[in-house]
Design a protein around this motif. Structure first.
Motif, PDB file in Angstrom:
ATOM      1  N   MET A   1       8.558  -7.318   6.146  1.00  0.00           N
ATOM      2  CA  MET A   1       7.907  -6.686   5.295  1.00  0.00           C
ATOM      3  C   MET A   1       6.827  -7.634   4.566  1.00  0.00           C
ATOM      4  SD  MET A   1      10.912  -5.207   2.955  1.00  0.00           S
ATOM      5  CE  MET A   1      12.272  -4.186   3.945  1.00  0.00           C
ATOM      6  N   THR A   2       5.854  -7.061   4.062  1.00  0.00           N
ATOM      7  CA  THR A   2       4.607  -7.844   3.174  1.00  0.00           C
ATOM      8  C   THR A   2       4.414  -7.310   1.996  1.00  0.00           C
ATOM      9  OG1 THR A   2       2.949  -6.266   4.309  1.00  0.00           O
ATOM     10  CG2 THR A   2       3.608  -8.098   5.666  1.00  0.00           C
ATOM     11  N   THR A   3       3.624  -8.238   1.049  1.00  0.00           N
ATOM     12  CA  THR A   3       3.036  -7.658  -0.267  1.00  0.00           C
ATOM     13  C   THR A   3       2.002  -8.728  -0.474  1.00  0.00           C
ATOM     14  OG1 THR A   3       3.762  -6.927  -2.434  1.00  0.00           O
ATOM     15  CG2 THR A   3       4.733  -8.939  -1.592  1.00  0.00           C
ATOM     16  N   PRO A   4       1.014  -8.217  -1.243  1.00  0.00           N
ATOM     17  CA  PRO A   4       0.301  -7.048  -1.355  1.00  0.00           C
ATOM     18  C   PRO A   4      -0.162  -6.219  -0.371  1.00  0.00           C
ATOM     19  CG  PRO A   4      -1.054  -8.536  -2.408  1.00  0.00           C
ATOM     20  CD  PRO A   4      -0.164  -9.247  -1.741  1.00  0.00           C
ATOM     21  N   VAL A   5      -0.231  -5.025  -0.366  1.00  0.00           N
ATOM     22  CA  VAL A   5      -0.838  -4.188   0.676  1.00  0.00           C
ATOM     23  C   VAL A   5      -2.278  -4.638   1.251  1.00  0.00           C
ATOM     24  CG1 VAL A   5      -1.785  -2.470  -0.839  1.00  0.00           C
ATOM     25  CG2 VAL A   5      -0.968  -1.910   1.693  1.00  0.00           C
ATOM     26  N   ASN A   6      -2.994  -4.961   0.128  1.00  0.00           N
ATOM     27  CA  ASN A   6      -4.393  -5.451   0.621  1.00  0.00           C
ATOM     28  C   ASN A   6      -4.568  -6.865   1.114  1.00  0.00           C
ATOM     29  OD1 ASN A   6      -3.970  -6.766  -1.838  1.00  0.00           O
ATOM     30  ND2 ASN A   6      -5.946  -6.717  -2.575  1.00  0.00           N
ATOM     31  N   ARG A   7      -3.529  -7.586   1.419  1.00  0.00           N
ATOM     32  CA  ARG A   7      -3.676  -8.798   2.032  1.00  0.00           C
ATOM     33  C   ARG A   7      -3.174  -8.959   3.374  1.00  0.00           C
ATOM     34  NH1 ARG A   7      -4.523 -13.043  -1.835  1.00  0.00           N
ATOM     35  NH2 ARG A   7      -4.873 -14.042   0.147  1.00  0.00           N
ATOM     36  N   PHE A   8      -2.584  -7.887   3.740  1.00  0.00           N
ATOM     37  CA  PHE A   8      -1.945  -8.100   5.335  1.00  0.00           C
ATOM     38  C   PHE A   8      -2.154  -6.610   5.881  1.00  0.00           C
ATOM     39  CE2 PHE A   8       0.782 -10.831   2.535  1.00  0.00           C
ATOM     40  CZ  PHE A   8       0.714 -12.188   3.257  1.00  0.00           C
ATOM     41  N   SER A   9      -2.529  -6.827   7.302  1.00  0.00           N
ATOM     42  CA  SER A   9      -2.542  -5.764   8.113  1.00  0.00           C
ATOM     43  C   SER A   9      -1.866  -6.031   9.410  1.00  0.00           C
ATOM     44  CB  SER A   9      -4.085  -5.483   8.422  1.00  0.00           C
ATOM     45  OG  SER A   9      -4.237  -4.345   9.395  1.00  0.00           O
TER      46      SER A   9
END
Length: 279
Positions: A239-247
């Protein structure tokens, strides 16, 4: 005549103003290229699936080395236990076999040694953190942890962590543990990649809590991860957070079958993801 002088003055002003504006305007800096990291999460079952003590860590290291990850989240890691080797520190040994650095956090004592979570890192470790996760007092169960490190690649800093939630049929302890994770993660102040065995399917309340502050890495349907020989459920995630920092560009399960030993080296399948870290 006055009109001619006026036009000459206006033209001169426009030319000089344009030059000043051009002189004061700096060219746009080119966008920095994205940073790619390969991440794995693997419940290794204390390396007990392949042999008895001492555990066969070379078989586990082979699975890891085939994927060449930058970061690995490990669960069910034994340290100096009678069941897998009183002289064996599994996190340190796997780090040596994979050429990576390591960090281990104890969740509880087991057969004369320790049992918990670990991370392996090919990137320099800048910081280490241990988080204790509770159990529901009226249900009981095993205490758990989250092992977290801070790393940097291409000038971009982020956290990476491993965790393992309660295994009992009732969700009570997992719900408490997920809530504790939410509290810890929201106080970080930097991006996070989290891998782990959550002992919870995607439709569970536990994963519902996790999705309230983390993004599942699964590109479509999350791959099945347990049991390793014939997986019928998804309980391991990245899982990752925040959405705009990982793809996430790749998200697969890895069987971990050893052709020499003729066994799956863990009762879980590993998950491997290729992740782009952005500004």
């Amino acid at each position: 005549m006055r009109n001619i002088f006026w036009l000459i003055g206006l033209t001169s002003c426009l030319l000089s103003c344009g030059k000043r504006e051009t002189a004061n305007t700096s060219p746009e800096e080119p966008a920095r290229p994205k940073t790619m990291v390969r991440v794995m999460t693997y419940n290794i079952y204390g390396a007990r699936a392949s042999t008895g003590p001492p555990a066969n860590l070379e078989a586990l290291a082979k699975v890891i080395n085939q994927e060449k990850p930058d970061l690995v989240a490990l669960q069910e890691v034994d340290v100096y236990t009678r069941r897998t080797g009183v002289n064996v520190h599994q996190a340190a040994e796997l780090a040596k076999l994979t050429g990576m650095d390591w960090y281990f956090t104890k969740a509880m004592d087991v057969t004369g040694g320790q049992y918990g979570d670990a991370v392996l890192s090919r990137l320099p470790i800048l910081e280490r953190k241990r988080y204790a996760l509770p159990v529901a007092p009226d249900i009981g169960g095993e205490f758990r942890t989250m092992a977290m490190i801070r790393v940097k690649k291409d000038g971009r800093e982020f956290y990476f962590a491993s965790t393992h939630l309660d295994h009992l049929a009732q969700e009570d302890s997992r719900l408490l543990q997920a809530a504790e994770l939410k509290k810890a993660v929201t106080e970080l102040g930097k991006p996070l990649i989290l891998g782990g065995d959550f002992n919870a399917i995607p439709a569970s309340q536990t994963i519902g809590i996790m999705r309230s502050f983390m993004n599942l890495g699964c590109l479509q349907q999350c791959p099945l991860t347990f049991p390793s020989d014939k997986p019928d459920r998804t309980i391991d995630y990245i899982m990752t957070t925040p959405v705009n920092r990982f793809s996430v560009t790749r998200y697969n399960n890895i069987g971990g079958y050893d052709e020499v030993l003729k066994v799956y080296v863990s009762d879980h399948r590993a998950i491997v993801a290729d992740i782009s870290v952005q500004e």
